[in-house]
Design an enzyme around this catalytic site. Structure first.
Site, PDB file in Angstrom:
ATOM      1  CE  LYS A 182      -7.674 -10.683 -39.509  1.00 27.79           C
ATOM      2  NZ  LYS A 182      -9.025 -10.021 -39.288  1.00 27.79           N
ATOM      3  CD  GLN A 206     -10.621  -6.951 -40.917  1.00 28.43           C
ATOM      4  OE1 GLN A 206     -10.341  -8.212 -40.985  1.00 28.43           O
ATOM      5  NE2 GLN A 206     -10.442  -6.459 -39.900  1.00 28.43           N
ATOM      6  CG  ASP A 260     -13.212 -13.232 -37.681  1.00 28.55           C
ATOM      7  OD1 ASP A 260     -12.104 -13.199 -37.169  1.00 28.55           O
ATOM      8  OD2 ASP A 260     -13.725 -12.333 -38.459  1.00 28.55           O
TER       9      ASP A 260
HETATM   10  N1  GUN Z   1     -12.170  -5.771 -37.300  1.00 30.45           N
HETATM   11  C1  GUN Z   1     -11.412  -5.626 -36.033  1.00 30.45           C
HETATM   12  N2  GUN Z   1     -11.191  -6.871 -35.618  1.00 30.45           N
HETATM   13  C2  GUN Z   1     -11.502  -7.797 -36.182  1.00 30.45           C
HETATM   14  C3  GUN Z   1     -11.613  -9.227 -36.368  1.00 30.45           C
HETATM   15  O1  GUN Z   1     -10.921  -9.904 -35.473  1.00 30.45           O
HETATM   16  N3  GUN Z   1     -12.311  -9.759 -37.589  1.00 30.45           N
HETATM   17  C4  GUN Z   1     -12.842  -9.188 -38.289  1.00 30.45           C
HETATM   18  N4  GUN Z   1     -13.532  -9.768 -39.464  1.00 30.45           N
HETATM   19  N5  GUN Z   1     -13.033  -7.914 -38.396  1.00 30.45           N
HETATM   20  C5  GUN Z   1     -12.308  -7.154 -37.417  1.00 30.45           C
END
Ligand code: GUN
Length: 295
Positions: free
Chosen positions: A53, A97, A120
């Site tokens: 990211k 995350q 998100d």
């Molecule tokens: N863990 C697995 N996929 C995601 C996601 O798209 N965002 C976040 N914050 N955690 C994750």
């Protein structure tokens, strides 16, 4: 012969579009979009996701900040950091995350994020807005799947669609988006307690597999001409790979693909679209406020 849905290529096109938008913002004297990420502990998959990211941000000209904490971090401390990011005028959007360590409540953490910075799209306000078709931030993977379907001009109106898996971040929201006006699919959501999964899947025009079980969807479960979208990304040991593992999808690709009209590969299908969707949400956050800020 099936068409391979190339998520990597589409994601790269979208990244170019985003980079152009960033140049426009800067030319108009606006600030550089800025995404922050909170990473707790050192889970291997989470580390890779977050590193990617950050890399994506730099590719399109965004600023990024990574805040890392030990897995022993207290929930109150994390909530305080979230409050600081909510207040930080330079940060347009941020993510925490997942998964988080067991002693921290995912729900309390997500609800602490200002919905207008929720890149998100996990906050109940954004989920609620999505439910009733209002603009807001969409969860990245469902957003990416819908965009792939649109860019390949795959018809969804009146089609039968099965979503396998009911997670809050993929299965449930994608089932909502596909049933909305404009997409107009007839959606069935199946899960671990569904009795006749095979029957339902084999009657469906579109199959979205998001359960996290490698090779679950077999050739005898898919009808001829089906569209198959594979969201699985389970790490399985692979001594030949440099990392020691490979990513396995939820679909038995080799056997299922010949029956399909369209199918996504793993890797290179939905994964890159998830990453680019987070960038799209961050760009939207920088361009305008989609959700009324909480006073
Ligand atoms: N863990 C697995 N996929 C995601 C996601 O798209 N965002 C976040 N914050 N955690 C994750």
């Amino acid at each position: 012969m099936y068409t391979l849905i190339d998520g990597k290529k589409v994601a790269s096109e979208i990244k170019h579009e985003i980079a152009q938008e960033v140049l426009k913002l800067k030319a108009a004297g606006r600030k550089t979009p800025h995404l922050a990420a909170i990473l707790v502990g050192n889970d291997g998959s989470s580390e890779t996701y977050v590193a990617n990211k950050v890399k994506d941000c730099h590719e399109v000209g965004f600023n990024s900040t990574l805040l890392r904490y030990e897995s022993s971090v207290k929930e109150d401390f994390l909530l305080q950091k979230i409050s600081e990011l909510n207040e930080d005028r330079d940060v347009d959007g941020f993510i925490v995350q997942l998964p988080l360590p067991d002693h921290i409540s995912e729900y309390r953490v997500i609800e602490a994020i200002n919905p207008s910075k929720d890149a998100d799209g996990f906050h109940p306000v954004n989920i609620g807005r999505m439910m009733i078709g209002l603009p807001g931030y969409l969860p990245a993977t469902p957003f990416g799947i819908i965009e792939l379907i649109k860019r390949y001009n795959i018809p969804t109106s009146g089609k039968s669609c099965v979503v396998i898996g009911r997670s809050n971040i993929v299965g449930r929201p994608v089932s909502i988006l596909l049933s909305q006006k404009g997409m107009d699919a007839t959606v069935t959501l199946v899960h671990s307690r569904t009795r006749n999964i095979k029957e339902i899947v084999s009657a469906s025009d579109i199959v979205i597999a998001a359960l996290g079980s490698p090779g679950f969807v077999k050739e005898d479960m898919v009808k001829d001409g089906a569209v198959v979208i594979d969201v699985g990304t389970t790490r399985v040991a692979s001594p030949d790979a440099k990392s020691g593992f490979r990513l396995a999808g939820d679909v038995d690709f080799e056997r299922v693909a010949p029956k399909c009209s369209y199918i996504t590969p793993v890797p290179g299908g939905v994964g890159p679209m998830t990453r680019v969707s987070l960038l799209r949400n961050t760009l939207m956050a920088a361009q305008f406020t989609l959700v009324t800020p909480i006073p």
